[in-house]
Write a protein that holds these residues in place. Sequence first.
Motif, mmCIF file in Angstrom:
data_model
loop_
_atom_site.group_PDB
_atom_site.id
_atom_site.type_symbol
_atom_site.label_atom_id
_atom_site.label_comp_id
_atom_site.label_asym_id
_atom_site.label_seq_id
_atom_site.Cartn_x
_atom_site.Cartn_y
_atom_site.Cartn_z
ATOM 1 N N TYR A 122 27.876 58.638 31.938
ATOM 2 C CA TYR A 122 26.706 57.800 32.213
ATOM 3 C C TYR A 122 25.704 58.538 33.102
ATOM 4 O O TYR A 122 24.495 58.558 32.834
ATOM 5 N N TRP A 169 23.479 51.706 25.636
ATOM 6 C CA TRP A 169 24.433 52.468 26.447
ATOM 7 C C TRP A 169 25.770 52.638 25.737
ATOM 8 O O TRP A 169 26.407 53.697 25.814
ATOM 9 N N LYS A 188 29.434 58.817 22.221
ATOM 10 C CA LYS A 188 29.312 60.215 21.814
ATOM 11 C C LYS A 188 30.551 61.004 22.202
ATOM 12 O O LYS A 188 30.846 62.029 21.580
ATOM 13 N N MET A 212 23.419 60.977 31.581
ATOM 14 C CA MET A 212 22.454 60.413 30.639
ATOM 15 C C MET A 212 21.351 59.619 31.333
ATOM 16 O O MET A 212 20.623 58.865 30.687
ATOM 17 N N PRO A 243 19.295 54.883 28.870
ATOM 18 C CA PRO A 243 19.579 56.311 28.704
ATOM 19 C C PRO A 243 18.293 57.135 28.753
ATOM 20 O O PRO A 243 17.383 56.918 27.951
ATOM 21 N N GLN A 280 25.423 55.417 23.355
ATOM 22 C CA GLN A 280 25.399 56.704 24.059
ATOM 23 C C GLN A 280 26.802 57.139 24.476
ATOM 24 O O GLN A 280 27.205 58.283 24.256
ATOM 25 N N GLU A 297 23.392 66.066 22.385
ATOM 26 C CA GLU A 297 21.982 65.639 22.384
ATOM 27 C C GLU A 297 21.110 66.748 21.789
ATOM 28 O O GLU A 297 20.160 67.207 22.412
ATOM 29 N N TYR A 332 24.195 68.818 26.636
ATOM 30 C CA TYR A 332 23.201 68.235 25.737
ATOM 31 C C TYR A 332 23.118 69.016 24.414
ATOM 32 O O TYR A 332 22.821 68.437 23.371
#
Length: 972
Positions: A312, A287, A293, A315, A55, A290, A364, A360
């Motif tokens: 995917y 992964w 999320k 990221m 990621p 990630q 993120e 994000y």
Amino acid sequence: MFKWPFKFLSIFIISFCVANGYAQQINKAKKLIDFVNPFIGTGGHGHTYPGATMPFGMMQLSPDTRLDGWDGCSGYHYSDEYIYGFSHTHLSGTGVSDYGDVLLMPTNTANFNNGADGKSGYRAHFLHKNETASPGFYKVLLDETNIEVKLTVSERSGIHHYTFPKNSKQIVILDLEHRDKVLSSEIKILSKTEISGHRHSDAWAKDQRLFFNIEFSRPYKNVTFLDDKREGKKVKAAFEFDPSVGNELEIKIAISAVDEAGAKKNLKTEIGDKSFQQVKTEAETAWEKQLKKIEIETQNENQKTIFYTALYHTMIAPNIYQDVDGRYRGMDLQIHQSNDFQNYTVFSLWDTYRAAHPLYTIIEKERTNDFINSLLAKHDEGGILPIWPLAGNYTGCMIGYHAVPVIADAYVKGIRGYDTKKAFEAMKHSAMKDKLGLKSYKEFGFIPVEEESESVSKTLEYAYDDWTIAEMAKAMGKMEDYKIYTERAQYYKNVFDPETKFMRGRFRNTWFAPFDPYEVNFNYTEANSWQYSFYAPQDISGLINLMGGKAAFENQLDELFTAEVETSGRQQVDITGLIGQYAHGNEPSHHMAYLYNFVNKPSKTQEKVHQILNELYQNAPDGISGNEDCGQMSAWYVFSAMGFYPVTPASNQYIIGTPLFESATINLEDRKSFKIEAENLSDKNKYIASVTLNGKPLNRSFIYHSEIMDGGKLVFKMTDKPSTWATKDEEIPKTEITENLIVPAPFIAKGDVAFKNQTEISLGVVSAKTEIFYSLNDSEFKKYNQPFTISEEIILKTYSKKDNAKSAILTTHFYKIDPNLSITLQTEYANQYNGGGKNALIDGIHGANDFRTGTWQGYHDLDLKATINLGSSKEVNTVSVNFLQDQRSWIFYPTEVICSVSENGTDFTELPIKKIEAEKPSEETEIKTIQFEVAKNIQFIKIIAKNLGDLPKEHLGFGGKAWLFVDEIEVK
């Protein structure tokens, strides 16, 4: 893990499970990484790669099947049959090539030829049935040599695992010349099991510096260097290993942009003594974390695969660009130390500010702080916020200053783990430069065609960027800045033509003509007028008013989606995924399906979004309708599949579309979750009947960022027919500018800038109840009431006024062409390079160095053939013609220019031919004047300029045809 093809196996498994009532249980039991198919986007024009990466990781360890060409930007294309090797850096979904650093290839012969010439070399054939890819892992059998290759990675390092046939030769090629132009490279032998070195290259990033450290799992037997060179620009080595020791070989490698010691430390820290399986497991665990999320529930495993592959892809970039000790190479190419943030590169901002970065800000938040700190560091090191930074380089690619909305969107959402004062000053610094049309933009309120290429797109995107500065200024209490940038945010109005209802180029204050909204030309960025005329996300209400109100706006949107799919003008490979003239394969269209919500017609948004989700994303190599663009194409899918989309980043609103899944849960970083459910959902039930948020009716067709981040539940009740949900005026979204309103600049609605005898001038302005004032040759300004006629060369100045506000004063020079002078063109120029029309070559207006500014007349693969009639016999001393050379843009000088003169139009005398070395390579943009001595009485002049035709072999566009650009034939 996917092994292509898998369709029939999936269908069998799903059918079996449904028959036994176990589909949902198995669906939940599978890991999310099992639903990622890295081959999606590797075909068509997706430009993705299938190899192993972490990621946002620094290393992308992937096979290279293509050395050049637009569809080879990632180094891999699904239609290829040969693998050249496995390099350690790749770009995901870009439209320009770079990376492909440090190629390793297992083989059975010490042949340094890569086989690209079709002759024997180290490249090897492979079949997709023997190829497997999943997050953090890649495997392939090279059937030509029967060598199995497995790859896995950590963030800055990776492992190759090769299984050679028993008793065969075991050779590994290290090729530092592979792909990009090499500036310098070196291989250092540290021991029989360790080597290091560097590769500095020139491609999209003009000075990319990369260092590596490699460890072999067993000593090599001998090594051979190409031409016995260990350093230089053509460095390759063949390492041979003893087959009697075993048929398996592992190679551990790490990279660094700092130095070889950094690469070695990266390898030791991240991998050290770990096994291949340990590193693979760690990558898969990372992964899985990630992908969790966002967790979705659906019975459709095909759509689940599309969704998690899209997530995917969001990221993969931006990429970490620092060593484990925090050192990194900055935009000044010097070494810097980061102690409080992680530095990143590969920001495809023209694409990703639209949806990837807003995504994000939800999933993120901490990484978003790192992204912004990285952008601010680049500002400090290089002098400006980047537009498209790559490996410590400014690429100069794309338009706008879209680091600005990324920062503003984060700031207004409360993400502020950076120096906010410095960020705001850096944003204003970008907006106040004079480059890339900004000088004209600031002075006039728009960019004239003759001043800057892609003038319409730049005006529109600068205006949006400025609005985000205004929003951040308002949030910070900086009201003077808020006023300035709110005014600039309205400059989009100055390129709106009220007659055609399209955004058009302004050429010497007239409208660029002839106008065709389907035409792709250099007034727009990778688009035509259809694809930019709906771009004012900061003031959609204002745009609706310009177009004549909601009904007119809705009709224009309907026409967008039902228009003919063909474009005219120049070929633009980025315009793909067409529904009418809506081009989903390129980013300027991405918000348009959601605009129906703004005119009380959410059901039409639901129809279009449902169509795009189901038709333009597929579980196939050619499953993305355009370049993936570092996550933006996928971010559109992720948002839209959940049921909403950020039409206007920095507004804190997400516009509701239609959900694709029964359930989606966003797991937030503070351990809260936001759940979206769709009841009664089916392919037919794509319309929203009603919505509740946390159990209460939600009648508006948008939600706020805070409502997501607070956690809760959004529930859609679906139906098979359009409903009245969110159709009232108080229920629709609005983005509008109501303060600090500007007066749009007037335009010349009618009148030839270069004319014979006389021309009638009409003036116009886009806003109602606005007065126009004009001046001729610096006379006193007077109010414009009706069209007027001029018959001599003049300077026209105009401005508009409403209440106490005034527009900028605009100046237009009108030229009078000798009425006796005429020109006949025997060959046809390209309309997008018309130079001003049929009289462009005799209008007295000279072309500038930039061919995109509309002053040159362009001929593609055609000679120029023109005849000038002076009107009567005159003594002529010289005839001269100007030509442009910009070989990087496929524009070459003519190979020869022929001038013939005549007194009667029948008997022509050919003057000495002027020959030019047009094929001679040149990096310069130059204008050449070809002059002929005449010294006699003549009336007619014939000019023939021979087009180069086929592009030279050494040219990037070899296989294509040359352009010939000419302007101003002067007779003295």
